[in-house]
Design an enzyme around this catalytic site. Structure first.
Site, PDB file in Angstrom:
ATOM      1  N   GLY A 168       0.827  -1.209   0.000  1.00  0.00           N
ATOM      2  CA  GLY A 168       0.000   0.000   0.000  1.00  0.00           C
ATOM      3  C   GLY A 168       0.853   1.248   0.000  1.00  0.00           C
ATOM      4  N   GLY A 169       0.554   2.134   0.962  1.00  0.00           N
ATOM      5  CA  GLY A 169       1.268   3.414   1.048  1.00  0.00           C
ATOM      6  C   GLY A 169       2.769   3.247   1.213  1.00  0.00           C
ATOM      7  N   GLY A 403      19.679   9.193 -34.549  1.00  0.00           N
ATOM      8  CA  GLY A 403      19.185   9.862 -33.347  1.00  0.00           C
ATOM      9  C   GLY A 403      19.990   9.452 -32.126  1.00  0.00           C
ATOM     10  N   ALA A 404      20.434   8.206 -32.125  1.00  0.00           N
ATOM     11  CA  ALA A 404      21.188   7.724 -30.969  1.00  0.00           C
ATOM     12  C   ALA A 404      22.514   8.472 -30.839  1.00  0.00           C
ATOM     13  CB  ALA A 404      21.408   6.229 -31.079  1.00  0.00           C
TER      14      ALA A 404
HETATM   15  C1  HXC Z   1      -2.823  -2.495  10.985  1.00  0.00           C
HETATM   16  C2  HXC Z   1      -1.690  -4.390  10.378  1.00  0.00           C
HETATM   17  C3  HXC Z   1      -1.573  -3.911   9.045  1.00  0.00           C
HETATM   18  C4  HXC Z   1      -2.152  -2.645   8.749  1.00  0.00           C
HETATM   19  C5  HXC Z   1      -0.598  -5.832   9.178  1.00  0.00           C
HETATM   20  N1  HXC Z   1      -1.079  -5.574  10.391  1.00  0.00           N
HETATM   21  N2  HXC Z   1      -0.915  -4.830   8.317  1.00  0.00           N
HETATM   22  N3  HXC Z   1      -2.302  -3.677  11.328  1.00  0.00           N
HETATM   23  N4  HXC Z   1      -2.748  -1.974   9.737  1.00  0.00           N
HETATM   24  N5  HXC Z   1      -2.073  -2.113   7.513  1.00  0.00           N
HETATM   25  C6  HXC Z   1      -0.937  -6.402  11.589  1.00  0.00           C
HETATM   26  C7  HXC Z   1      -1.757  -7.702  11.513  1.00  0.00           C
HETATM   27  O1  HXC Z   1      -3.062  -7.482  11.927  1.00  0.00           O
HETATM   28  C8  HXC Z   1      -0.966  -8.578  12.491  1.00  0.00           C
HETATM   29  O2  HXC Z   1      -1.347  -8.203  13.808  1.00  0.00           O
HETATM   30  C9  HXC Z   1       0.472  -8.127  12.308  1.00  0.00           C
HETATM   31  O3  HXC Z   1       0.404  -6.833  11.706  1.00  0.00           O
HETATM   32  C10 HXC Z   1       1.253  -9.025  11.372  1.00  0.00           C
HETATM   33  O4  HXC Z   1       0.498  -9.192  10.182  1.00  0.00           O
HETATM   34  P1  HXC Z   1       0.202 -10.649   9.561  1.00  0.00           P
HETATM   35  O5  HXC Z   1      -0.843 -10.469   8.546  1.00  0.00           O
HETATM   36  O6  HXC Z   1      -0.044 -11.617  10.654  1.00  0.00           O
HETATM   37  O7  HXC Z   1       1.614 -10.963   8.901  1.00  0.00           O
HETATM   38  P2  HXC Z   1       1.947 -11.616   7.494  1.00  0.00           P
HETATM   39  O8  HXC Z   1       1.149 -12.864   7.325  1.00  0.00           O
HETATM   40  O9  HXC Z   1       3.426 -11.708   7.438  1.00  0.00           O
HETATM   41  O10 HXC Z   1       1.422 -10.587   6.406  1.00  0.00           O
HETATM   42  C11 HXC Z   1       1.973  -9.297   6.286  1.00  0.00           C
HETATM   43  C12 HXC Z   1       1.154  -8.446   5.291  1.00  0.00           C
HETATM   44  C13 HXC Z   1      -0.338  -8.486   5.683  1.00  0.00           C
HETATM   45  C14 HXC Z   1       1.340  -8.989   3.883  1.00  0.00           C
HETATM   46  C15 HXC Z   1       1.755  -7.037   5.326  1.00  0.00           C
HETATM   47  O11 HXC Z   1      -0.452  -8.185   7.061  1.00  0.00           O
HETATM   48  C16 HXC Z   1      -1.165  -7.522   4.889  1.00  0.00           C
HETATM   49  O12 HXC Z   1      -1.529  -7.815   3.763  1.00  0.00           O
HETATM   50  N6  HXC Z   1      -1.436  -6.358   5.484  1.00  0.00           N
HETATM   51  C17 HXC Z   1      -2.233  -5.335   4.813  1.00  0.00           C
HETATM   52  C18 HXC Z   1      -1.478  -4.744   3.643  1.00  0.00           C
HETATM   53  C19 HXC Z   1      -2.231  -3.670   2.919  1.00  0.00           C
HETATM   54  O13 HXC Z   1      -3.121  -3.927   2.137  1.00  0.00           O
HETATM   55  N7  HXC Z   1      -1.933  -2.445   3.235  1.00  0.00           N
HETATM   56  C20 HXC Z   1      -2.499  -1.341   2.575  1.00  0.00           C
HETATM   57  C21 HXC Z   1      -3.098  -0.451   3.539  1.00  0.00           C
HETATM   58  S1  HXC Z   1      -3.825   0.863   2.566  1.00  0.00           S
HETATM   59  P3  HXC Z   1      -1.404  -9.233  15.016  1.00  0.00           P
HETATM   60  O14 HXC Z   1      -1.989  -8.453  16.150  1.00  0.00           O
HETATM   61  O15 HXC Z   1      -2.269 -10.363  14.562  1.00  0.00           O
HETATM   62  O16 HXC Z   1       0.032  -9.663  15.242  1.00  0.00           O
HETATM   63  C22 HXC Z   1      -2.597   1.987   2.331  1.00  0.00           C
HETATM   64  C23 HXC Z   1      -3.105   3.204   1.619  1.00  0.00           C
HETATM   65  C24 HXC Z   1      -2.079   4.254   1.423  1.00  0.00           C
HETATM   66  O17 HXC Z   1      -1.496   1.844   2.700  1.00  0.00           O
HETATM   67  C25 HXC Z   1      -2.031   4.586  -0.018  1.00  0.00           C
HETATM   68  C26 HXC Z   1      -1.128   5.736  -0.284  1.00  0.00           C
HETATM   69  C27 HXC Z   1      -0.810   5.873  -1.763  1.00  0.00           C
END
Ligand code: HXC
Length: 520
Positions: A168-169, A403-404
């Site tokens: 994501g971000g 051109g190159a």
């Molecule tokens: C809050 C989060 C989080 C998030 C992970 N966690 N991502 N908490 N916000 N964005 C937390 C989980 O709940 C978990 O908490 C711990 O971190 C570890 O994550 P897991 O999923 O257990 O680990 P893993 O299996 O290794 O997977 C990692 C991951 C996955 C691939 C990063 O967590 C994931 O897909 N997260 C979301 C990614 C995403 O889509 N982000 C985009 C957000 S939108 P616990 O308590 O269980 O340990 C964004 C918009 C901005 O960023 C755009 C700007 C241009």
């Protein structure tokens, strides 16, 4: 003990407990160093000063309160190779390294300090992106970081190191920085992850296939450097920093060398094959002319038809852009044009002279390239070379057509010193194409077209496609013996040390009433 000091120590103990053994084990089991170990490895021993270690998280909503000191990121400054650098290191063990508002404010603080003090910033990224529970506050945090990335662009070097997920971000800040490192096997980068891909497109794809290190090093060109583990990745960061100035006012670090400036390399005379269609590896030439043969290649597996990287000549850091005849005959396509243009812009921003080693038959022809925009992407390379005000030197090794010829830092677009080897072929187009256009009638009517073609090819090389006409007309400053290439480069780099060029700007003149208004 005084009460005030007891509280001070209690806080320190609480912070140490947060980073206990179980915590380390969790990260080590993932094949990664902890956020703190990474910082310790990156900085010269004992020099890192942490700030905001005790800032509590602001995440209190959605039943997922986060209780941690530091909000999942370590921030501060220290020395790397004896020079000041600011850094942040995200902690995957705190909510997946996700970016809450406090986490963001801490990163922003080091970005601001780095900009104020003219120091590079290194971001160690291990993050699930915007912290979901904090909603818009975390999005605003990213916005603040991106804004500073852009304001700092071209002012201080910014390096992003992906050492886990960057989702994501978390991907856009790295994309705005100068260089991206990735640790193979443990890191991946994507704007939308596999779950979203499944939901929206009904496609199943693994994180590695979607955005693993090899995808970004080879296909997308997002990653500039890939190393096999955290330690080697951080060693790579230190190596890159050793070539970079701290900001756009300073020069890159000079490194005295015992490699003689006048080292003669006779083997260079035979490195370019006699047969113009035979490929060779231009890196063999690079290694023979740089200080001690060292060359830090950047993005080596992406668009390998052009080679870019940093080296030193007589101690002075120089960016090298070289066509690679070994891949696609060294033709320029969209990806290689953009790759080189971005690097030239970087060198220009940070006072790093550019050496171009040229052997290019032209732009890659075909509908694929034309339809995908070779015109606008190729123009980026032309623009970058022309706009760059740092010292610019070209050595034409072999082909320099059409051109190159113009694009690869020709005299006309501002090359300061343009050399050619005797093997150079400088012309509007290659011999085959030229003869097909100019002599198609004669060849069609000839009794022995093969013999006539052979004769015309030799005549074209003799009369047109050589370096001597360009030299006589001043487009090439000197045709040189390849064995003295290093010496020539070092001499002209020295002569260009104080080069100063102002780009033309249009400034409206204030009319102080000397002229009458047009309506009187
Ligand atoms: C809050 C989060 C989080 C998030 C992970 N966690 N991502 N908490 N916000 N964005 C937390 C989980 O709940 C978990 O908490 C711990 O971190 C570890 O994550 P897991 O999923 O257990 O680990 P893993 O299996 O290794 O997977 C990692 C991951 C996955 C691939 C990063 O967590 C994931 O897909 N997260 C979301 C990614 C995403 O889509 N982000 C985009 C957000 S939108 P616990 O308590 O269980 O340990 C964004 C918009 C901005 O960023 C755009 C700007 C241009």
């Amino acid at each position: 003990m005084r009460k005030s000091f007891e509280k001070f120590l209690a806080r320190q103990e609480a912070l140490a407990r947060q980073y206990g053994e179980a915590y380390e084990e969790k990260q080590h089991n993932r094949g990664k160093l902890t956020a703190r170990e990474r910082i310790e490895f990156l900085f010269d021993e004992g020099t890192f000063e942490e700030v905001d270690a005790y800032s509590p998280s602001a995440t209190t909503s959605f039943g997922k309160t986060v209780r941690s000191y530091g909000d999942g990121v370590i921030t501060g400054f220290g020395n790397i190779n004896g020079r000041q650098v600011f850094a942040y290191s995200q902690d995957f063990n705190v909510q997946g390294g996700s970016l809450g508002s406090v986490h963001a404010a801490k990163i922003i603080k080091v970005q601001d300090m780095a900009l104020k003090t003219g120091s590079p910033v290194v971001g160690l990224i291990d993050s699930g992106g915007a912290r979901i529970q904090e909603g818009v506050a975390s999005l605003a945090g990213y916005a603040g970081i991106f804004r500073r990335n852009v304001l700092a662009s071209g002012v201080i070097p910014q390096i992003s190191v992906i050492m886990g997920p960057a989702a994501g971000g978390a991907v856009y800040s790295p994309a705005l920085t100068d260089f991206i490192f990735m640790t193979a096997a443990t890191s991946y980068m994507f704007v939308t992850g596999p779950n979203v891909v499944k939901q929206v497109l009904n496609e199943t794809i693994s994180p590695e296939e979607l955005g693993g290190a090899s995808v970004h090093a080879v296909k997308s060109g997002v990653a500039d450097f890939v190393f096999n583990d955290d330690e080697n990745t951080l060693r790579g960061v230190k190596m890159l920093l050793s070539y970079l100035p701290s900001n756009n006012i300073e020069n890159a670090p000079y490194l005295a060398t015992d490699d003689p400036a006048d080292r003669i390399e006779e083997s260079l005379r035979d490195l370019v094959p006699e047969d113009p269609d035979k490929p060779y590896d231009v890196r063999n030439i690079i290694r023979l002319i740089t200080d001690k043969g060292k060359f830090l290649e950047i993005a080596e597996n992406y668009a390998p038809n052009i080679i870019i990287g940093l080296a030193r000549f007589g101690g002075y850091v120089t960016g090298i852009v070289a066509n690679q005849p070994q891949v696609m005959a060294g033709t320029l396509d969209m990806n290689s044009s953009v790759k080189a243009a971005r690097f030239i812009n970087f060198c220009d921003s940070f006072n790093i002279p550019i050496l171009t080693l040229e052997d290019v038959p032209g732009f890659l022809p075909g509908a694929d390239q034309e339809h995908a925009g070779i015109i606008r992407h190729g123009a980026k390379l032309l623009y970058a070379y022309t706009r760059a005000t740092v010292p610019k030197i070209t050595v034409v090794l072999r082909k320099s057509y059409g051109g190159a010829y113009i694009v690869m830092n020709s005299k006309g677009i501002g090359g300061d010193y343009n050399f050619a080897w005797p093997t150079a072929e400088i012309a509007v187009m290659g011999p085959e194409g030229a003869i097909a256009i100019l002599y198609h009638k004669e060849l069609a009517a000839a009794e022995d077209p093969v013999a006539l073609k052979k004769e015309l090819l030799a005549q074209y090389r003799e009369e047109v496609a050589n370096p001597y006409i360009a030299n006589e007309k001043g487009f090439i400053d000197e045709v040189i013996d390849p064995s003295v290439t290093r010496l020539k480069i070092i001499r002209v780099l020295k002569s260009l040390e104080k080069k100063s060029v102002s780009l033309g700007i249009w400034a409206p003149q204030i009319n102080l009433g000397m002229q009458k208004p047009w309506f009187t």
